[in-house]
Design a protein around this motif. Structure first.
Motif, short mmCIF file in Angstrom:
data_model
loop_
_atom_site.label_atom_id
_atom_site.label_comp_id
_atom_site.label_asym_id
_atom_site.label_seq_id
_atom_site.Cartn_x
_atom_site.Cartn_y
_atom_site.Cartn_z
N THR A 1 106.49 5.30 27.13
CA THR A 1 105.62 5.00 28.50
C THR A 1 104.37 4.47 28.26
OG1 THR A 1 104.60 7.09 27.69
CG2 THR A 1 106.72 7.35 28.96
N ASN B 1 113.50 1.13 32.70
CA ASN B 1 112.75 1.56 31.67
C ASN B 1 113.03 0.47 30.51
OD1 ASN B 1 111.79 3.95 32.43
ND2 ASN B 1 113.51 5.32 31.48
N GLY C 1 106.05 2.50 35.25
CA GLY C 1 105.13 3.63 34.81
C GLY C 1 103.69 3.18 35.23
#
Length: 293
Positions: A270, A254, A63
């Protein structure tokens, strides 16, 4: 020029989770203060073929995004040489012909800080310099007027550190990190430097150099490292520590991101979602132990 933070990896191999955690912190510090966020590849002498592309891919996978194009140090030689010329014109540089062994074996100058360059080549006469040039090429050192300089760090407070006649350009022609990072940050408008706290001891040298070049000092924040179970700085030899290795162990990017956020007392999700909860005052101040997949 707008203010900015940055992340500046060396493309020597894959980023490990400690590098990614620092990149995420640099992004959070910048975005939480309304700064743009830049990516600079510090490829002066440690580049490995293909490493940059892998690093950029891994940053995006957790991210970390950046504004504008990627800047590479190898395209910025003119800026470095101009800074060295300016310092030389002001009488603030000199040629050094010492080998590493000679420096280690030389007696320290009186009252010099521990580990400081002893000044062996500081006051050579012209004939001595000419003779030494015939033996080996010269490095360029800064002629420092101080032995210590103090910087302010967001996480560490006032930090005084050693300043000696450090190298600006090595004798193989490669510009030293301490010069390049100061010139790069100034040229890019970087006024916030977030990086691992293993780099804090070298920061007073960089800040002193910036003052000589009339460059405003950035805001510094040196963040705790990720360490292995023995308390040593994390390295690729410590098992599955890169996104590729962790993916092979069944851990997604993730999931790695969420684990790194948890280590910072931030919610999973995020980076944009974590941003709302980000507060430098509540960040852990101790190294974080990586215990594997």
């Amino acid at each position: 020029m707008t203010s900015a933070g940055r992340f500046a990896p060396s493309p020597s191999g894959e980023l490990h989770v400690g590098n990614l955690r620092t990149a995420m912190l640099a992004w959070l510090f910048a975005r939480s203060t309304g700064r743009s966020f830049l990516l600079r590849v510090e490829d002066l002498d440690r580049a490995r073929a293909g490493a940059e592309a892998v690093q950029l891919r891994d940053l995006e996978a957790v991210g970390v995004t950046w504004d504008g194009g990627v800047v590479r140090q190898t395209a910025r030689g003119r800026l470095y040489e101009d800074a060295i010329r300016r310092l030389g014109d002001a009488g603030l540089t000199y040629e050094c012909f010492c080998t590493r062994r000679e420096i280690q074996e030389a007696p320290s100058a009186p009252h010099a800080p521990q580990g400081a360059y002893p000044g062996t080549c500081r006051n050579l006469d012209p004939a001595e310099r000419e003779f030494k040039r015939s033996i080996r090429p010269a490095a360029i050192r800064l002629r420092s007027a101080v032995q210590e300089f103090t910087v302010h760090d967001v996480l560490h407070g006032e930090f005084p550190g050693v300043v000696d006649d450090f190298v600006l350009r090595r004798n193989d022609g490669v510009v030293a990190y301490n010069l390049a990072v100061v010139v790069d940050d100034a040229d890019q408008g970087v006024d916030q430097v977030v990086r691992g706290d293993d780099l804090l001891p070298s920061t007073p040298r960089q800040a002193y150099l910036a003052s000589l070049l009339n460059i405003p000092l950035p805001e510094y924040a040196h963040v705790p490292l990720v360490v292995n179970s023995d308390g040593a700085r994390l390295a690729k030899r410590d098992g599955a520590v890169t996104l590729a290795d962790l993916a092979g162990a069944g851990v997604s990017a993730n999931a790695v991101r969420d684990r790194l956020l948890a280590s910072l007392n931030l919610p999973a999700g995020t980076l944009e979602q974590a941003l709302a909860a980000f507060n430098p005052a509540t960040l852990p101040r101790q190294p974080w132990v990586w215990s594997g997949p």
